[in-house]
Design a protein around this motif. Structure first.
Motif, PDB file in Angstrom:
ATOM      1  N   GLU A  33      10.942  48.503  48.169  1.00  0.00           N
ATOM      2  CA  GLU A  33      12.249  49.156  48.348  1.00  0.00           C
ATOM      3  C   GLU A  33      12.130  50.414  49.201  1.00  0.00           C
ATOM      4  O   GLU A  33      13.087  50.812  49.863  1.00  0.00           O
ATOM      5  CB  GLU A  33      12.880  49.470  46.990  1.00  0.00           C
ATOM      6  CG  GLU A  33      14.322  49.905  47.087  1.00  0.00           C
ATOM      7  CD  GLU A  33      15.202  48.908  47.861  1.00  0.00           C
ATOM      8  OE1 GLU A  33      16.075  49.368  48.635  1.00  0.00           O
ATOM      9  OE2 GLU A  33      15.024  47.693  47.715  1.00  0.00           O
ATOM     10  N   HIS A  36      12.881  49.174  52.609  1.00  0.00           N
ATOM     11  CA  HIS A  36      14.283  48.801  52.778  1.00  0.00           C
ATOM     12  C   HIS A  36      15.186  50.025  52.824  1.00  0.00           C
ATOM     13  O   HIS A  36      16.214  50.020  53.499  1.00  0.00           O
ATOM     14  CB  HIS A  36      14.728  47.860  51.654  1.00  0.00           C
ATOM     15  CG  HIS A  36      13.985  46.559  51.633  1.00  0.00           C
ATOM     16  ND1 HIS A  36      13.888  45.728  52.731  1.00  0.00           N
ATOM     17  CD2 HIS A  36      13.283  45.953  50.652  1.00  0.00           C
ATOM     18  CE1 HIS A  36      13.168  44.677  52.424  1.00  0.00           C
ATOM     19  NE2 HIS A  36      12.785  44.782  51.173  1.00  0.00           N
ATOM     20  N   ALA A  37      14.798  51.077  52.112  1.00  0.00           N
ATOM     21  CA  ALA A  37      15.617  52.289  52.035  1.00  0.00           C
ATOM     22  C   ALA A  37      15.414  53.216  53.233  1.00  0.00           C
ATOM     23  O   ALA A  37      16.249  54.078  53.488  1.00  0.00           O
ATOM     24  CB  ALA A  37      15.306  53.042  50.748  1.00  0.00           C
ATOM     25  N   PRO A  39      15.709  53.100  56.629  1.00  0.00           N
ATOM     26  CA  PRO A  39      16.795  53.297  57.597  1.00  0.00           C
ATOM     27  C   PRO A  39      18.024  53.969  56.986  1.00  0.00           C
ATOM     28  O   PRO A  39      18.722  54.723  57.655  1.00  0.00           O
ATOM     29  CB  PRO A  39      17.135  51.885  58.075  1.00  0.00           C
ATOM     30  CG  PRO A  39      15.954  51.052  57.727  1.00  0.00           C
ATOM     31  CD  PRO A  39      15.348  51.684  56.509  1.00  0.00           C
ATOM     32  N   ARG A  40      18.271  53.693  55.725  1.00  0.00           N
ATOM     33  CA  ARG A  40      19.415  54.324  55.052  1.00  0.00           C
ATOM     34  C   ARG A  40      19.138  55.810  54.785  1.00  0.00           C
ATOM     35  O   ARG A  40      19.989  56.657  54.972  1.00  0.00           O
ATOM     36  CB  ARG A  40      19.691  53.608  53.731  1.00  0.00           C
ATOM     37  CG  ARG A  40      20.869  54.179  52.951  1.00  0.00           C
ATOM     38  CD  ARG A  40      20.988  53.585  51.555  1.00  0.00           C
ATOM     39  NE  ARG A  40      19.848  54.010  50.737  1.00  0.00           N
ATOM     40  CZ  ARG A  40      19.078  53.204  50.014  1.00  0.00           C
ATOM     41  NH1 ARG A  40      19.305  51.907  49.996  1.00  0.00           N
ATOM     42  NH2 ARG A  40      18.078  53.663  49.309  1.00  0.00           N
ATOM     43  N   ASP A  41      17.927  56.105  54.348  1.00  0.00           N
ATOM     44  CA  ASP A  41      17.567  57.481  54.010  1.00  0.00           C
ATOM     45  C   ASP A  41      17.350  58.357  55.238  1.00  0.00           C
ATOM     46  O   ASP A  41      17.475  59.579  55.160  1.00  0.00           O
ATOM     47  CB  ASP A  41      16.301  57.505  53.145  1.00  0.00           C
ATOM     48  CG  ASP A  41      16.523  56.886  51.778  1.00  0.00           C
ATOM     49  OD1 ASP A  41      17.701  56.703  51.380  1.00  0.00           O
ATOM     50  OD2 ASP A  41      15.519  56.582  51.105  1.00  0.00           O
ATOM     51  N   PRO A  43      18.922  58.032  58.711  1.00  0.00           N
ATOM     52  CA  PRO A  43      19.765  57.423  59.738  1.00  0.00           C
ATOM     53  C   PRO A  43      19.364  57.897  61.135  1.00  0.00           C
ATOM     54  O   PRO A  43      19.042  59.056  61.334  1.00  0.00           O
ATOM     55  CB  PRO A  43      21.178  57.876  59.381  1.00  0.00           C
ATOM     56  CG  PRO A  43      21.076  58.777  58.213  1.00  0.00           C
ATOM     57  CD  PRO A  43      19.651  58.870  57.788  1.00  0.00           C
ATOM     58  N   ARG A  73      14.563  39.117  52.386  1.00  0.00           N
ATOM     59  CA  ARG A  73      14.661  40.577  52.448  1.00  0.00           C
ATOM     60  C   ARG A  73      13.594  41.171  53.354  1.00  0.00           C
ATOM     61  O   ARG A  73      13.511  42.386  53.479  1.00  0.00           O
ATOM     62  CB  ARG A  73      14.526  41.173  51.047  1.00  0.00           C
ATOM     63  CG  ARG A  73      15.689  40.762  50.148  1.00  0.00           C
ATOM     64  CD  ARG A  73      15.748  41.575  48.899  1.00  0.00           C
ATOM     65  NE  ARG A  73      16.070  42.954  49.240  1.00  0.00           N
ATOM     66  CZ  ARG A  73      15.641  43.999  48.542  1.00  0.00           C
ATOM     67  NH1 ARG A  73      14.880  43.839  47.500  1.00  0.00           N
ATOM     68  NH2 ARG A  73      15.978  45.225  48.903  1.00  0.00           N
TER      69      ARG A  73
END
Length: 93
Positions: A33, A36-37, A39-41, A43, A73
């Protein structure tokens, strides 16, 4: 799972290094995770995929790719082998 190298000499510069395929080592604390996180964390961060496999033969890389490509995923292409074919994979029962 990954190392972080932060330089305060340059503004907004972070370097995250890791291999999401190594997250199979959850027993050592790996957590896919985190990948996966990212790019979100962070930007706007660039993600550079280093997909070449220098360690294993083409046969092994292709066999592994056939297994990991089923992971919806995963989010990246198959690894690219840089070595020759090698011995065939044997299925033992």
């Amino acid at each position: 799972q990954f190392s972080v190298n932060v330089s305060r000499d340059r503004q907004d510069w972070d370097c995250q290094i890791g291999d999401a395929d190594q997250a199979i080592y959850a027993f050592r604390g790996a957590d896919v995770e985190n990948f996966h996180a990212f790019p979100r964390d962070f930007p706007g961060a660039a993600v550079v995929d280093l997909a070449e496999n220098f360690r294993s033969t083409e046969t092994i890389v292709r066999a592994a790719a056939a297994v990991i490509e089923r992971n919806d995923r995963r989010g990246r292409g198959a690894p690219r082998p840089t070595r020759g074919a090698g011995a065939p994979v044997e299925h033992l029962e």
